[in-house]
Structure formats: C-alpha cells, structure tokens
Write an enzyme that holds these catalytic residues in place. Structure first.
Site, short mmCIF file in Angstrom:
data_model
loop_
_atom_site.label_atom_id
_atom_site.label_comp_id
_atom_site.label_asym_id
_atom_site.label_seq_id
_atom_site.Cartn_x
_atom_site.Cartn_y
_atom_site.Cartn_z
N GLU A 103 0.79 -1.22 0.00
CA GLU A 103 0.00 0.00 0.00
C GLU A 103 0.83 1.28 0.00
O GLU A 103 0.43 2.28 -0.58
CB GLU A 103 -0.94 0.01 1.23
CG GLU A 103 -2.07 -0.99 1.17
CD GLU A 103 -3.20 -0.52 0.27
OE1 GLU A 103 -3.06 0.53 -0.37
OE2 GLU A 103 -4.22 -1.23 0.20
N SER A 364 -29.80 -29.13 51.57
CA SER A 364 -28.96 -29.59 52.68
C SER A 364 -27.55 -29.02 52.66
O SER A 364 -26.71 -29.45 53.45
CB SER A 364 -28.87 -31.12 52.65
OG SER A 364 -30.13 -31.71 52.83
#
Length: 709
Positions: A103, A364
C-alpha cells in the site's frame, strides 16, 4: 540595411519579446493568485477538519477478556459495527510488512503525501482515458478518508484528504497512524479493523497469520464489499492473489511462498465472535460502560470447558433444565469460571437468566456449617454420637429425606449420609441466628422471609441463597475458616479489612475431612474432593458444592422458572457435573490439606467423656431418653380407610421418640412383632373406634384412640 527595420535601433525591444514578458507576468500573477486561492482553500479545509483522534477515546467495541488477555466476548459499537481495539503489537509483523510494501512503500519517509505516487496515478489516469489504474493514496490519506467517511473520487475530496493527511502527520507519529488504520480499515459488512476481520473470517486473533490470510486482509479494505469471501469468493481470491503477485514482483515475498499461499482455501463464511462468560461479560459492560477493554479473572480454557460441560449435561437431564457452575481460587477468591446457564440462547431453559446469582433454596448444603459451629462451640466432635430419630420442635417435625431413621449414629455419619433430624437437633443447639450470622461473615447474603427471624427451617433449605454465595461459604471452610471474598473483575474490590472468621481452623478442617468421606457419584473417585449435595423441597433445585486443596466449585441444576422436576436430586443431577468439573481443572488440582495443629484424631471411645455423645444444652427440649409418642394417627381423629365401602385397607401407625425396638398394640392385642422400625401397619376388621398403643425397649408407652371409617 534596407526596409522598414533599417532605421530601427538595435536596442529597441521587438514586439514578440514584449508579449513574452507580458505573458510571463500574467502567468506569475495567475500563479500568485492560484497560490493565494489554494492557500485560502487549504486554510478553509484545515479549519473544517475534525480534531485529530485519540485512539484511547475512539468508539470501539467493548472487549471483555480473561485473566491473560484472551478475548471472552466482544460487543458491537453503538452504531452496530464490530470494531475491536487493536494495536500494531497485537498483529502479526509479517502482515504489517506486507501491508506497507503493497500500500505505501514510502510510509516511513513521507509527510502524509507521496508525490511520486500521486504523479504516477495521475498520469496513468490520463493515459487510460479517465480510468483509475492505481491509487496514489498513502496509508495516512486512507486513514484521513476513514476518519471522515466521505468519498474522495473527485478533486475536492482528494485535496481535502491530502490536507487532512498532512495534519495527521503533524499531530501523530507513524505508529499511531498505523494503529488507526488497523482499527478502522473496512473488511465488509459491519466488520472494521484487522482484529475483528481476523476473528470473523479465520476465528483467531491476528497475532499469528498465514501468508495467505495476511494477503487477504491486505486486499479486502480496497474493495471490502466486492471482495467479501463469504459472498464473493472468486473476487476475494483474485484480490488476494493480486497482492501476492505484486509482493513477489517487489521482492518482498519469495515466489515459492506465494505459490503455496495461493493454494490455501479461502474462508467461505463469517464465524461467530466469541461468546464465553456471556452473563458475566454483560455485567462487566454495565458496570463500566465507557471501558474499551474489560479484563476479568476468568480462565478462558476452563470457562470454555465448563460451558460445554453444562450444556451437555443439561441436555441429558431435560431440555427445560439449566445448569450453573462457579469455580474460584480458594486463596485469592478469584472466580475462574462462571457459567450462568446451559446456553445463553437456550429458549426452553431460559438461558438468558444468570442462575449463579439467582436466589434459591439451598437444600442440605448448609449442614456442614451447622456441624462446624457445634465443633467450634465444643458441643461435638466428628465421632460424637447423636440420635437420629423423629424429634418434635413444637409444630416443626423434621424427617429424613428417605423417611427412615438410623438410630444412634456418629456426627461424621450423620453428615456424610445427610440426615436431616440430627442436623436440626444440632442447629437448635447452636442457634439459627448464629448460622445466618456466619453465612454473612462468609460474604453470603442469605434471604429470609420479610419480617421473620431465622428459624430451624433454615438448616434444611428454608432460606434463599445464590450459587455464588454458597461457593463463598465453602471457600471459607476450605480456607481454614477464613472468609474469602469472591471477585471477578467486574467491579473494584473494597479496601481489605480484618474480617471475623467463619469457623476456627480446627472446626473447618473437621468439616472438610468429613466431606472428603462423602461417597462420590459413579464418575468420581473417593477422597479427592470434599463435597456436599443438596436437594430443595419439591425437587426444584439440585446442588453440589466441593473443593480440593486449591479450587472450590459449585454446581446448580434445575428449572429457572422454579417448577419442580421429580427425580432431580443433588447426588444424581449435580454431583456428576461437579466431579467432571474437577476433572477439567487440569494443573489446578491439589490435594486436600492435612490436619492442623490442635485437631483431635480419636474414635468415639477415645474421646473425652463430654464429647462421646452430643447433648443438647437444653436437655428438656431435646432429650435423648424422651418417651415414645404415636405421631400418626393423632388422638381423637377420624381416619377414612374406606371400611364402610367394604375395602380392606391397613392402618399405618408411626412413632417418634423412644428407644427401639417397639411393640405395637391395637385394643390391647399386639400386632406385628417387636422391631426397630418406627412404623407398622395393622389390619382392622371393620369400622369403629380403636385404641392404639406403643411400648419402647424401656417400657415407656403412648396411647391414642381413633375412629376408623
């Protein structure tokens, strides 16, 4: 010299020279005017440019990460885009080299505009008859375009882009400009930035990319919609290969490597973004809505493994069942995994509900703390004997889960067998208020009915509590009774303070040692995990909470809507998940600690006399030698057995208190035979009144008179 010019002086300027001077002056004036106009235009453009962005304040997707920075769950930006925060040090260096080579080869030298590239692009445009052959934009100019979101195909747009790029170069260094590109570059649809693109197309972070993957990510931003590999695979392949060919031509890539990269298949669909710890991630974003990256204490590997476990087990139990799991480090309190449901999008089981924080009945699971308090108060030792027989506390008459009584048992066996009656007897001795207070010391938040004081029902699940709070309670037991504040990173921890212990170290170890002897489910090994199960009333909640020497894990299973699911219990539903969770801890597994100094390791007969048998402080309230009572049928009641209609149904007689074996009588005549069972049946010969009696082993008895119909 003859002719008209014969008399002209040699120094007299010729007419064409004057024209040249005039033309030159005019061009100079025009140039100055154009320069002034261009300068004014540039000034106008500059004044209208948006401020140079700061990456730390740019809107990006919130990224929730684990303890090591691994992505757990990202969220879209307010405008619906996936734009994850990223910097060049999080990206494969090979990709960066390929990007710059393709680029903007002069990226490191120019000041935002590469004039040679601009002239090349302009000449190619003219020679091609107005067709764009190549672009002259630098990476900085592309960043300017992305920041403004405006087209640059016309002269005005290109000029504005150039001015903006120059301004960016003045305000930012090259690294910051590159970071902006990596964050904003479009990759098709609502995907922005290389990190979101790498996750969407390859399912991985961009730190390690193949050559083919890097080339595709270089090519996509040029035509993000036309080259989307999930929609236009041929265009995507052509774009990728074009990048590879050019890099070879530039000498930036070996031809053999490019050829191999062209053979690599393209992604054909967008992948889902990570969705781990979904509920916890949402809480983190709500707590810190402006944060870009939100680190949690979660271990991504363990979170993923336990989420899969929860989903798989829930499917086996029932489609309407959800499963929640919390795993935490005992020493630090850091939550390593938090699974709120069997699947966020599981509609039948209300997967959107976070069951780690839901208030439910614990069944429990509070019994270990009850016995721990008795040990701490000097009322009992694990080998102390206690009576498991029907005992009334006013109108409250607890019974065991299976309906049977075991007679005289040790505290150790009462807890490993999860007997209800001994637990309530002990709770009555230590006090329900003390139990609730110790739960709060463990950073739990037990919920009682409004305007009610703690009662004995708390010991068997008559209180509301969350899975996360239960894990906190068990973490304290595993930590020698020292409170452990669980935290996940969503909110700051409060300043440390000296906290009162939940239990003393010896009592906490006694409890842990007993829980290590609880028989494991079929998929577990004994002695490696100290754990307890629980089942709430009506089979609405199944629990299993356990720990080893390093990690505490809690499991809940049930229906989020609170509906019962007959047959679902802690031992069959939650315990197998708990032991599988420990199997997936990997290197975090550790042995249970040894006995601390002061622990009394002795059998019942070796204990000091006061500890050999548990004695309630109020011997008149719960006396070991209380006389037997006929619990059913009650005195003076009428019992409908269908006798008037000719049915022959037996009458069941139940006894509480007393010392077995028992002898049962009907109208003075014994029936059955003396046995240790606390119930027996008698077959009447017709309707009418009957006198029922029972006599225990010590000759004490009780009598009732009932009417049979």
């Amino acid at each position: 010299m003859t002719g008209p010019d014969a008399h002209r002086d040699a120094t007299t300027p010729r007419p064409w020279a004057r024209y040249l001077v005039l033309a030159g002056f005019s061009l100079f004036v025009l140039f100055c005017a154009a320069t002034v106009q261009l300068t004014a235009t540039i000034a106008t453009i500059s004044s209208a440019l948006p401020p140079t962005p700061d990456l730390t304040s740019m809107p990006v997707s919130a990224a929730v990460t684990d303890r090591d920075g691994n992505l757990l769950r990202p969220f879209t930006t307010p405008d619906g885009n996936w734009r994850l925060p990223v910097s060049r040090d999080q990206v494969d260096p090979r990709f960066l080299d390929m990007l710059v080579a393709y680029e903007d080869r002069s990226f490191a030298e120019h000041d935002g505009i590469a004039w040679s590239s601009m002239l090349r692009a302009a000449s190619q445009y003219v020679l091609a008859g107005g067709q764009v052959v190549s672009g002259g934009s630098t990476l900085t100019m592309q960043v300017a375009r992305l920041l403004e979101g405006q087209p640059t195909r016309n002269a005005w747009g290109k000029l504005r882009q150039m001015v903006h790029a120059s301004a960016l170069e003045q305000d930012l260094d090259k690294d910051a400009i590159l970071d902006l590109y990596l964050t904003l570059a479009p990759y098709g649809g609502n995907i922005e930035g290389i990190r979101a693109a790498s996750l969407a197309y390859f399912g991985k972070e961009p730190a390690r990319l193949t050559t083919a993957q890097a080339a595709l990510l270089v090519a996509l931003p040029q035509s993000p919609e036309a080259r989307r590999p999930d929609r236009h695979p041929e265009a995507a392949r052509a774009g990728r290969d074009k990048v590879l060919d050019r890099l070879v031509a530039l000498g930036a890539l070996p031809a053999e490597e490019a050829l191999a990269a062209k053979l690599e298949p393209l992604p054909t669909m967008r992948r889902d973004f990570p969705m781990l710890a979904a509920h916890l991630a949402e809480q983190a974003v709500r707590a810190r809505p402006d944060a870009r990256t939100l680190p949690l204490t979660i271990d991504r590997r363990l979170q993923d493994a336990l989420e899969q476990l929860a989903a798989a087990r829930a499917r086996l139990i029932d489609p309407r069942v959800s499963v929640a799991i919390v795993a935490a480090d005992i020493e630090s309190g850091e939550i390593l995994a938090s699974i709120g449901s069997a699947g966020l999008f599981a509609t039948q089981s209300d997967g959107y509900v976070d069951m780690t924080t839901a208030i439910r009945s614990p069944g429990s699971t509070l019994k270990p703390l009850i016995y721990g308090l008795a040990f701490e108060l000097g009322l009992a030792h694990p080998q102390s004997l206690i009576e498991d027989r029907p005992t009334a506390f006013g109108a409250y008459v607890p019974v065991n889960f299976d309906g049977f009584s075991r007679g005289t048992v040790s505290i150790h066996d009462a807890l490993t067998l999860s007997l209800n009656i001994p637990a309530v007897v002990v709770l009555d001795a230590v006090g329900p208020a003390r139990l609730v207070s110790r739960l709060r010391r463990a950073h739990a938040d037990p919920r009682l009915p409004v305007d009610t004081a703690p009662s004995l029902a708390v010991g068997l699940g008559g209180v509301g509590i969350s899975l996360r709070d239960l894990v906190s309670v068990y973490a304290a037991i595993a930590h020698g009774g020292v409170p452990v504040r669980l935290h996940d990173g969503t909110t700051p921890l409060p300043a440390p303070a000296i906290a009162a212990p939940v239990l003393d170290p010896v009592s906490a170890w006694y409890v842990a040692d007993i829980l290590a002897d609880v028989p494991p489910p079929l998929n577990g090994s004994p002695g490696r995990v100290a754990y307890k199960t629980g089942t709430s009333y009506g089979y609405r909640d199944a629990w299993a909470i356990g720990f080893d020497g390093k990690t505490v894990v809690g499991v809940w299973a049930g229906r989020p809507d609170g509906a019962p699911l007959p047959g679902l219990s802690g031992i069959t539903g939650a315990a197998p998940i708990l032991f599988e969770a420990f199997d997936r801890l990997g290197s975090r597994r550790a042995a249970l600690p040894r006995a601390p100094q002061g622990a009394l390791l002795a059998s019942t007969t070796e204990l000091p006399a006061p500890l050999r048998r548990f004695r309630h402080p109020d011997s008149g309230l719960v006396a070991r030698d209380a006389a037997p009572e006929i619990a059913f049928p009650g005195d003076g009641v009428a019992v409908d057995l269908g006798l008037a209609a000719g049915d022959i149904s037996p009458l069941m007689v139940k006894v509480r208190n007393g010392v077995p074996p028992f002898t049962y009588f009907a109208n003075g005549a014994p029936f059955g035979r003396p046995n240790f069972a606390r119930q027996d049946s008698w077959q009447p010969d017709g309707p009418g009144y009957v006198t029922l009696s029972v006599v225990d082993a010590e000759g004490r008895g009780d009598t009732v008179r009932v009417l049979l119909n």
